[in-house]
Motif scaffolding. Structure first.
Motif, PDB file in Angstrom:
ATOM      1  N   ARG A 117     104.562 110.552  58.361  1.00  0.00           N
ATOM      2  CA  ARG A 117     103.400 111.662  58.712  1.00  0.00           C
ATOM      3  C   ARG A 117     102.127 110.971  58.244  1.00  0.00           C
ATOM      4  O   ARG A 117     100.968 111.228  58.809  1.00  0.00           O
ATOM      5  CB  ARG A 117     103.925 112.831  58.121  1.00  0.00           C
ATOM      6  N   VAL A 120     100.448 108.383  60.487  1.00  0.00           N
ATOM      7  CA  VAL A 120     100.137 108.747  61.616  1.00  0.00           C
ATOM      8  C   VAL A 120      98.845 109.566  61.498  1.00  0.00           C
ATOM      9  O   VAL A 120      97.865 109.361  62.221  1.00  0.00           O
ATOM     10  CB  VAL A 120     100.998 109.501  62.214  1.00  0.00           C
ATOM     11  N   THR A 121      98.696 110.213  60.309  1.00  0.00           N
ATOM     12  CA  THR A 121      97.454 111.045  59.937  1.00  0.00           C
ATOM     13  C   THR A 121      96.048 110.154  59.766  1.00  0.00           C
ATOM     14  O   THR A 121      94.909 110.416  60.201  1.00  0.00           O
ATOM     15  CB  THR A 121      97.792 112.054  58.872  1.00  0.00           C
ATOM     16  N   ASP A 199     105.743 109.489  66.832  1.00  0.00           N
ATOM     17  CA  ASP A 199     105.096 108.929  65.746  1.00  0.00           C
ATOM     18  C   ASP A 199     105.755 107.743  65.523  1.00  0.00           C
ATOM     19  O   ASP A 199     104.802 106.890  65.133  1.00  0.00           O
ATOM     20  CB  ASP A 199     105.408 109.991  64.601  1.00  0.00           C
TER      21      ASP A 199
END
Length: 295
Positions: A117, A120-121, A199
């Motif tokens: 996460r 990806v961010t 992702d």
């Protein structure tokens, strides 16, 4: 090793061999994961009462817990992760995937889920271990206990991702009765993976360059090339069988794979297109690019 450390290590070994996470056991004991970790590392003395409770939670006797062998579990794919979801993807778990079109939740351990996460961010280079720890609700030292570096997290994400992709591709390929069918099924599988695992696909495409040069990068690159060569083989077979008429079959094959993997960069699972519909369209795109004509 002190007596406290020896007992703590055996508690940890018994827990891991039961496939239970630190967080799950701590919750059953009404402890924080950090407190149980202190017990398992020998930093907090274990009382007889608590040892009995731990044995009960693990479904063992106290003697069985204290006799737990030290060292790695018998199953190398059982990892000690301080959150629910103990087991990460592994070759043994890949064997449980029998239908390559069906996707369940991402089978990553909690640390890798948090790292994914964050990558990806913010991107790999913009991410810090502290960011991952915050995402996982863990301490930085806790993260380092399971993954020595941010690079190890990235490599493991790509390793597990490409393992799943290849496994599903092989299952899809096995269903085809001729080269065109095998080509089409693998294209379908490739698109499905990059929608359901967008992702993982996104990080794989954008952060491959962040792997250190050497074994890690060569390992992932060689397995990604294996995916390409599987499709190349069916393309050349379809050309030889008189189904594909493009004068540039291998160039077309690379373009099709690139088109399929790029889906991860823009696909939205909540958008108007379903993964199945998008995969079907890409099969048509691929056949058109190959100038497919039934004999």
């Amino acid at each position: 090793m002190t007596l406290d450390a020896d007992i703590g290590a055996r508690v940890r070994s018994a827990r891991m061999r039961r496939g239970l996470s630190l967080r799950a056991v701590a919750k059953s004991l009404d402890l924080s994961p950090a407190a149980l970790s202190q017990v398992e590392t020998g930093k907090t003395r274990l009382t007889v009462t608590r040892l009995n409770k731990i044995a009960e939670v693990l479904g063992k006797t106290v003697d069985e817990v204290l006799a737990a062998p030290l060292g790695a579990p018998a199953r190398a794919d059982v990892l000690d992760h301080p959150a629910d979801g103990v087991v990460g993807s592994s070759p043994s778990l890949m064997a449980t995937i029998s239908d390559w079109r069906q996707y369940g939740p991402l089978d990553f351990d909690p640390v890798l889920q948090g790292a994914l996460r964050v990558f990806v961010t913010t991107g790999y280079h913009g991410a810090t271990v502290r960011d991952v720890a915050r995402e996982c609700d863990m301490s930085v030292s806790g993260i380092y206990h399971y993954y020595p570096s941010k690079h190890d997290m990235l490599y493991k994400i790509l390793d597990l991702g490409v393992s799943e992709l290849l496994h599903r591709s092989e299952l899809a390929r096995a269903e085809g009765h001729n080269a065109v069918e095998r080509f089409s099924l693998m294209i379908e599988s490739l698109v499905l993976f990059h929608t359901y695992r967008s992702d993982v696909g996104f990080v794989g495409a954008s952060e491959m360059r962040s792997l250190h040069k050497g074994d890690a990068r060569e390992d992932i690159a060689s397995r990604r090339m294996q995916q390409q060569r599987m499709i190349d083989a069916e393309v050349l077979a379809a050309v030889n069988e008189g189904y594909f008429h493009t004068p540039h079959p291998l160039d077309a094959s690379r373009s099709i794979v690139a088109m399929c993997t790029a889906v991860a960069q823009w696909f939205n699972i909540d958008g108007p297109q379903t993964p199945a519909a998008l995969a079907a369209k890409h099969v048509i795109f691929g056949l058109d690019l190959m100038r497919y004509h039934p004999r």
